[in-house]
Design an enzyme around this catalytic site. Structure first.
Site, PDB file in Angstrom:
ATOM      1  N   GLY A 198      -4.540   2.552   0.787  1.00 35.78           N
ATOM      2  CA  GLY A 198      -4.902   2.132  -0.559  1.00 35.78           C
ATOM      3  C   GLY A 198      -6.125   2.855  -1.084  1.00 35.78           C
ATOM      4  NE  ARG A 246     -12.429  -7.742   2.795  1.00 33.34           N
ATOM      5  CZ  ARG A 246     -12.855  -6.820   1.958  1.00 33.34           C
ATOM      6  NH1 ARG A 246     -13.245  -5.631   2.436  1.00 33.34           N
ATOM      7  NH2 ARG A 246     -12.894  -7.033   0.651  1.00 33.34           N
ATOM      8  CE1 TYR A 257       0.914  -6.621  -1.959  1.00 30.35           C
ATOM      9  CE2 TYR A 257       1.458  -4.347  -2.491  1.00 30.35           C
ATOM     10  CZ  TYR A 257       1.403  -5.387  -1.583  1.00 30.35           C
ATOM     11  OH  TYR A 257       1.823  -5.179  -0.293  1.00 30.35           O
ATOM     12  CG  LEU A 300      -8.366   2.963   6.415  1.00 25.70           C
ATOM     13  CD1 LEU A 300      -9.056   3.494   5.163  1.00 25.70           C
ATOM     14  CD2 LEU A 300      -8.764   3.788   7.638  1.00 25.70           C
ATOM     15  CE1 TYR A 308       0.142  -5.698   6.081  1.00 24.50           C
ATOM     16  CE2 TYR A 308       2.447  -5.263   6.550  1.00 24.50           C
ATOM     17  CZ  TYR A 308       1.383  -6.145   6.494  1.00 24.50           C
ATOM     18  OH  TYR A 308       1.564  -7.466   6.851  1.00 24.50           O
TER      19      TYR A 308
END
Length: 346
Positions: free
Chosen positions: A293, A241, A56, A220, A217
């Site tokens: 997050g 996405r 990350y 959403l 994880y």
């Protein structure tokens, strides 16, 4: 904040944990400040569990987390990080390409040899400003390196006190059994949310039966379950996405329509749709902690307060019944597209 114990350990995780994936995009000074404020706001509301990974932000996110948590007592937080994805070397199996903070493509590799695991742990400890990691997790399997080699290195880290407990992420039950013969594995981290429920088929029962925690994880689904994503939305280059099947315009419309059916319940609970989705996930069988997050303190506070919502059996039954209708719509659409493709080939 409600806490839940990982079986066989003394780790009590906050039911809503801080998942730092959203904090790993490469930061201007103002954005870095917001990320640190988000982490500290989470702690102030009872979040004690913070999950991150070297990949990350290409190391920057671990450094942000280390700085943010440095003002709190170390024994009051649980720091979770991962290993097995490298970008410094052209070694191992190609995983994916990400865009660095300066706009350059960076190739990521699955690489978990003995030497690499030891090096990764030392790097993580330095960035996180700590001398031990509470839960050290394999991020993705490295098919080119035997599990024996990878987890013998992790066992050495446990013996040295640099790692307290061992977890895995994105593996199958069969792989967990194999790894469990080498080192005790206490948890599995997998994607799970209202629309991504693949682990219900076998993984949940496996973890419950084997007394292992599940850390959920992407609760959403990259923002889809907030109700704020428009069907005409576009994403930056290399954003996942762009290829996520849930983010087609038709599916976004379906999910938004589903969420509108939940809005009266959210209003009754004085909650946002996102909070309702987080609480639903936390209520599901086998889930120990939900990794949510946040890029700023407002989002962090909203996530943490999802733990305060109470959903009755009747509430859960209503949500699950509404989800069943959404599942049917998505399955029918997938079948329709398959028939169209087959017809075009015939």
């Amino acid at each position: 904040m409600e806490t839940r114990k990982i079986p066989g350990t003394d780790l009590n995780l906050s039911v809503i944990a801080f998942g730092s994936y959203a904090s790993g995009k490469g930061w201007a000074p103002s954005e870095r400040k917001s990320a640190i404020e988000a982490i500290r706001a989470s702690y102030q509301l009872g979040v004690t569990t913070f999950d991150t990974a070297p990949i990350y932000g290409l190391g920057d996110t671990e450094a942000i987390l280390g700085e943010a948590l440095s003002c709190f007592p170390r024994d009051k937080v649980q720091i979770l990080t991962k290993f097995g994805l490298r970008w410094l070397y052209v070694r191992g199996r190609p995983f994916r390409t990400v865009v660095s903070f300066d706009g350059k493509d960076v190739n990521i590799y699955r690489y978990a040899t003995r030497e690499s695991v030891i090096e990764e742990c030392e790097n993580s400890l330095r960035r996180l400003k700590t001398d031990y990691i509470d839960l050290y997790q394999l991020h993705w399997p490295d098919e080119a390196t035997p599990f024996e080699e990878t987890f013998e290195a992790v066992s050495r880290l446990v013996e040295q006190g640099k790692v307290r407990y061992v977890g895995v992420s994105n593996v199958t039950p069969e792989q967990m059994d194999e790894i469990g013969k080498i080192v005790p594995v206490v948890s599995l981290q997998m994607p799970y949310n209202m629309v991504e429920r693949g682990i219900e088929k076998d993984v949940m029962k496996y973890c419950i039966d084997s007394n292992r925690a599940i850390l959920a994880y992407r609760p959403l689904e990259a923002g889809l379950l907030t109700g704020k994503i428009r069907p005409d939305a576009t994403w930056p280059r290399n954003d996942s996405r762009n290829t996520n099947p849930y983010f087609t315009p038709d599916n976004i419309r379906r999910v938004n329509a589903f969420l509108e059916q939940l809005r009266p319940l959210a209003s009754e609970k004085k909650a946002t749709l996102a909070q309702l989705a987080l609480r639903w996930t936390a209520n599901r069988s086998g889930i120990t902690s939900v990794l949510a997050g946040a890029v700023n303190s407002l989002e962090a506070v909203e996530n943490a307060r999802a733990a305060e919502i109470s959903l009755s059996r009747r509430d859960m039954d209503f949500i699950n019944g509404t989800l069943l209708k959404l599942d049917t719509e998505m399955i029918n659409e997938a079948l329709r597209k398959t028939r169209v493709r087959l017809a075009a080939l015939s």
